[in-house]
Design an enzyme around this catalytic site. Structure first.
Site, mmCIF file in Angstrom:
data_model
loop_
_atom_site.group_PDB
_atom_site.id
_atom_site.type_symbol
_atom_site.label_atom_id
_atom_site.label_comp_id
_atom_site.label_asym_id
_atom_site.label_seq_id
_atom_site.Cartn_x
_atom_site.Cartn_y
_atom_site.Cartn_z
ATOM 1 N N GLY A 17 -10.077 8.284 3.437
ATOM 2 C CA GLY A 17 -9.004 9.152 2.977
ATOM 3 C C GLY A 17 -8.121 9.737 4.052
ATOM 4 O O GLY A 17 -7.174 10.460 3.739
ATOM 5 N N GLU A 36 -15.644 6.050 5.715
ATOM 6 C CA GLU A 36 -15.061 4.790 5.219
ATOM 7 C C GLU A 36 -13.543 4.758 5.337
ATOM 8 O O GLU A 36 -12.837 4.688 4.316
ATOM 9 C CB GLU A 36 -15.428 4.616 3.735
ATOM 10 C CG GLU A 36 -16.899 4.543 3.466
ATOM 11 C CD GLU A 36 -17.225 4.654 1.976
ATOM 12 O OE1 GLU A 36 -16.387 5.149 1.195
ATOM 13 O OE2 GLU A 36 -18.316 4.262 1.609
ATOM 14 N N GLY A 62 -9.939 3.315 5.530
ATOM 15 C CA GLY A 62 -9.289 2.045 5.207
ATOM 16 C C GLY A 62 -7.873 2.079 5.744
ATOM 17 O O GLY A 62 -7.535 1.461 6.746
ATOM 18 N N ARG A 63 -7.054 2.905 5.082
ATOM 19 C CA ARG A 63 -5.636 3.037 5.433
ATOM 20 C C ARG A 63 -5.423 3.282 6.939
ATOM 21 O O ARG A 63 -4.596 2.637 7.568
ATOM 22 C CB ARG A 63 -5.082 4.237 4.646
ATOM 23 C CG ARG A 63 -3.574 4.364 4.670
ATOM 24 C CD ARG A 63 -3.158 5.690 4.006
ATOM 25 N NE ARG A 63 -3.712 5.862 2.690
ATOM 26 C CZ ARG A 63 -3.129 5.471 1.558
ATOM 27 N NH1 ARG A 63 -1.949 4.903 1.596
ATOM 28 N NH2 ARG A 63 -3.707 5.682 0.398
ATOM 29 N N ARG A 122 3.898 -0.139 -3.741
ATOM 30 C CA ARG A 122 3.523 1.270 -3.590
ATOM 31 C C ARG A 122 4.622 2.245 -4.002
ATOM 32 O O ARG A 122 4.332 3.336 -4.451
ATOM 33 C CB ARG A 122 3.015 1.545 -2.168
ATOM 34 C CG ARG A 122 1.761 0.736 -1.840
ATOM 35 C CD ARG A 122 1.051 1.196 -0.581
ATOM 36 N NE ARG A 122 0.484 2.515 -0.730
ATOM 37 C CZ ARG A 122 1.010 3.610 -0.216
ATOM 38 N NH1 ARG A 122 2.121 3.547 0.486
ATOM 39 N NH2 ARG A 122 0.432 4.771 -0.406
ATOM 40 N N TYR A 144 3.507 4.696 -6.812
ATOM 41 C CA TYR A 144 3.275 6.089 -6.375
ATOM 42 C C TYR A 144 4.521 6.792 -5.857
ATOM 43 O O TYR A 144 4.434 7.927 -5.401
ATOM 44 C CB TYR A 144 2.231 6.141 -5.245
ATOM 45 C CG TYR A 144 1.100 5.156 -5.355
ATOM 46 C CD1 TYR A 144 0.182 5.235 -6.399
ATOM 47 C CD2 TYR A 144 0.918 4.165 -4.396
ATOM 48 C CE1 TYR A 144 -0.862 4.329 -6.489
ATOM 49 C CE2 TYR A 144 -0.128 3.263 -4.476
ATOM 50 C CZ TYR A 144 -1.004 3.346 -5.530
ATOM 51 O OH TYR A 144 -2.031 2.456 -5.614
ATOM 52 N N CYS A 195 12.696 -9.245 -11.268
ATOM 53 C CA CYS A 195 13.508 -8.905 -12.426
ATOM 54 C C CYS A 195 12.979 -7.628 -13.050
ATOM 55 O O CYS A 195 12.361 -7.652 -14.126
ATOM 56 C CB CYS A 195 13.480 -10.039 -13.433
ATOM 57 S SG CYS A 195 14.186 -11.506 -12.727
ATOM 58 N N GLU A 196 13.178 -6.536 -12.355
ATOM 59 C CA GLU A 196 12.666 -5.262 -12.825
ATOM 60 C C GLU A 196 13.347 -4.149 -12.036
ATOM 61 O O GLU A 196 13.323 -4.169 -10.793
ATOM 62 C CB GLU A 196 11.142 -5.251 -12.587
ATOM 63 C CG GLU A 196 10.498 -3.989 -12.996
ATOM 64 C CD GLU A 196 9.004 -4.154 -13.315
ATOM 65 O OE1 GLU A 196 8.574 -5.261 -13.682
ATOM 66 O OE2 GLU A 196 8.305 -3.158 -13.188
ATOM 67 N N TYR A 242 -2.849 -1.523 1.836
ATOM 68 C CA TYR A 242 -2.542 -1.613 0.406
ATOM 69 C C TYR A 242 -1.200 -2.295 0.125
ATOM 70 O O TYR A 242 -0.530 -1.963 -0.851
ATOM 71 C CB TYR A 242 -2.602 -0.215 -0.247
ATOM 72 C CG TYR A 242 -3.932 0.470 -0.021
ATOM 73 C CD1 TYR A 242 -5.084 0.008 -0.633
ATOM 74 C CD2 TYR A 242 -4.048 1.565 0.843
ATOM 75 C CE1 TYR A 242 -6.309 0.610 -0.419
ATOM 76 C CE2 TYR A 242 -5.268 2.177 1.072
ATOM 77 C CZ TYR A 242 -6.403 1.697 0.446
ATOM 78 O OH TYR A 242 -7.609 2.292 0.674
HETATM 79 N N1 LLP Z 1 -13.959 4.798 0.166
HETATM 80 C C1 LLP Z 1 -13.761 4.754 -1.152
HETATM 81 C C2 LLP Z 1 -14.898 4.871 -2.043
HETATM 82 C C3 LLP Z 1 -12.468 4.576 -1.663
HETATM 83 O O1 LLP Z 1 -12.288 4.544 -2.975
HETATM 84 C C4 LLP Z 1 -11.385 4.430 -0.776
HETATM 85 C C5 LLP Z 1 -10.029 4.229 -1.283
HETATM 86 C C6 LLP Z 1 -11.643 4.475 0.595
HETATM 87 C C7 LLP Z 1 -12.946 4.670 1.036
HETATM 88 C C8 LLP Z 1 -10.563 4.304 1.625
HETATM 89 O O2 LLP Z 1 -9.624 5.304 1.573
HETATM 90 P P1 LLP Z 1 -8.464 5.323 2.677
HETATM 91 O O3 LLP Z 1 -9.103 5.632 4.005
HETATM 92 O O4 LLP Z 1 -7.841 3.996 2.676
HETATM 93 O O5 LLP Z 1 -7.533 6.386 2.216
HETATM 94 N N2 LLP Z 1 -3.787 1.808 -3.507
HETATM 95 C C9 LLP Z 1 -3.669 3.183 -3.056
HETATM 96 C C10 LLP Z 1 -4.927 3.647 -2.346
HETATM 97 C C11 LLP Z 1 -6.151 3.578 -3.196
HETATM 98 C C12 LLP Z 1 -7.352 4.071 -2.458
HETATM 99 C C13 LLP Z 1 -8.595 3.701 -3.178
HETATM 100 N N3 LLP Z 1 -9.793 4.087 -2.521
HETATM 101 C C14 LLP Z 1 -2.466 3.316 -2.139
HETATM 102 O O6 LLP Z 1 -1.792 2.317 -1.909
HETATM 103 O O7 LLP Z 1 -2.165 4.402 -1.687
#
Ligand code: LLP
Length: 443
Positions: A258, A300, A302-303, A340, A344, A371-372, A401
């Site tokens: 997150g 965890e 990701g982003r 995105r 969002y 087409c949107e 993402y």
């Molecule tokens: N762990 C769990 C259980 C999660 O559900 C997620 C993200 C992460 C870790 C990683 O979170 P991050 O560090 O990436 O913020 N598609 C959306 C984001 C969806 C996130 C889903 N879960 C976007 O493009 O903003």
């Protein structure tokens, strides 16, 4: 004075620079060279930046929590073979959410004992596949799933290590689609309702699973360190309550991902090391106060591992000026490679790769080719006037993402992923989808 784009682009990340000729450099390479070589549009990844982002977490975790803390890359942010190879080399574990992600990690030779299997609705087939492949840990969402995992493990004569995903009941102050820590959530078992305590008792009574600890993830694109601290507090108190109730000592605590990233100048900078330091102080002090053993920590991200390690390059097509209304700049991609904004309303920084120093006095919406009407990449952004068909447009911070949420809407092929390595060499990590690829499964 109207700001040129380079001042805001260069501010986003050190891998974005401008040449003496006013052209865009990314990871030390001329952006235009990459698009000329690989075609348009294209995702360009900076391999070293992915590694640096990984190392930031590794170092902070080692310093603040010691050698047994493990960062897990949430691979939903960008899942393809090469990324699993890189994060494996960087000593990360990974969070996977489907058989598809497990399979891709496996193809990359990722050590699956360092994989944590998420999802609020793992199918029976997913569960069987993950156990078979030796996925190290399941993050169990609910009781029903726990029972299926237990039965599947017993059938295979295995004992599956699990964490239980809990909802701590926290509002992460982010956009609704990614807020997951509230009690009213499709994810996890709530502490507040007593369901978390109940599922813990059930897990402890099962012989096909080995309960290692607990997990929570409160949301995504979070900048407020307090959100993580509150989550840690609630989880540790729960761990104490579980110890009192069942005599169970939690060995692993996973606080999810997150961590927010900067898409535009307006976004703050989150200092990962500082936030992890604060979490560590809180976790250590509170564990001692509550009389519980400090669990092994997991995070965890990701982003924040991939977002600023990538930009997307497009070619401008139609430029439409509607007097009294708006200006539209169309590019040869759009919501198919970056949904995105459509989903969002997410903001991005854009620039023209050959005119980085030019004044930006043309207000427009950058739109895609689908087409949107909702197929928008960025709204109300400033670009140099005189922007025209054939110009190269860069959208920054697209590593998270974007590729992973790409689609074939309108039967548009997915973009290739081109990597630039530390030495400045480019190579293909994911090929461009061809017309044949698009119709591959049509019978
Ligand atoms: N762990 C769990 C259980 C999660 O559900 C997620 C993200 C992460 C870790 C990683 O979170 P991050 O560090 O990436 O913020 N598609 C959306 C984001 C969806 C996130 C889903 N879960 C976007 O493009 O903003």
């Amino acid at each position: 004075m109207v700001k040129n784009n380079v001042s805001s682009a260069e501010n986003l990340c050190e891998n974005i620079r401008i040449s003496k000729n006013g052209t865009l450099l990314f990871a030390g390479r001329e952006a235009v060279e990459i698009i000329e070589k690989y075609g348009s549009p294209v995702f360009v990844f900076d391999e070293e930046r992915v590694r640096e982002n990984c190392r930031r977490y590794k170092t902070a975790l080692r310093e603040h929590f010691g050698a047994d803390a493990l960062p897990l890359y949430a691979s939903k942010a960008a899942s393809f073979k090469r990324i699993y190879e890189i994060i494996a080399e960087e000593g990360f574990g990974t969070d996977v959410v489907s058989s598809g992600e497990i399979y891709t990690a496996k193809l990359a030779g990722f050590p699956l004992e360092r994989a944590y299997f998420h999802s609020n609705n793992k199918t029976d087939a997913d569960i069987a596949y993950a156990i078979e492949e030796g996925v190290g840990c399941f993050v169990v969402d609910n009781v029903e799933e726990l029972e299926v995992i237990n039965a599947a493990a017993l059938e295979k004569g295995k004992k599956q290590r699990v964490l239980l995903r809990l909802t701590p009941g926290i509002d992460p102050h982010t956009y609704a689609a990614v807020a997951t820590g509230n009690v009213d959530s499709k994810f996890g078992s709530a502490i507040e309702t007593g369901q978390a305590m109940k599922i813990t008792g059930e897990a402890l009574a099962m012989t096909g699973v080995e309960l290692a600890g607990f997990h929570c993830h409160v949301g995504s694109q979070v900048f407020d360190a307090d959100v993580f601290l509150k989550a840690a507090d609630i989880m540790l108190r729960f761990i104490r309550d579980v110890k009192d109730e069942y005599g169970f000592e939690c060995r692993e605590l996973d606080l999810g991902g997150g961590f927010g990233v900067r898409y535009t100048d307006a976004d703050p900078t989150l200092d990962v090391s500082e936030v992890i330091g604060q979490i560590s102080e809180r976790v250590k002090a509170l564990s001692e106060k509550l009389g519980i053993t400090l669990p092994k920590m997991r995070f965890e991200p990701g982003r924040s591992i991939v977002a600023d390690a990538c930009m997307t390059l497009y070619t401008v097509g139609t430029v439409k000026k509607i007097p009294g209304y708006k200006n539209y700049v169309s590019v040869d991609g759009g919501m198919t490679d970056n949904p995105r904004f459509a989903l969002y309303g997410s903001k991005y920084t854009v620039a023209l790769a050959k005119r980085m120093n030019d004044e930006c006095d043309f207000k427009c919406s950058v739109v895609g080719r689908c087409c949107e009407s909702g197929d928008i990449l960025a709204e109300g952004v400033m670009l140099p006037s005189g922007i025209k068909r054939g110009d190269i447009l860069a959208v920054f911070t697209t590593g998270a993402y974007n590729y992973s949420m790409s689609s074939n809407y309108n039967r548009v092929g997915r973009l290739p992923v081109v990597m630039i390595d530390k030495g400045g060499n480019d190579y293909v990590a994911v090929r461009r989808e061809s017309l044949e690829d698009i119709a591959r499964n049509d019978v």
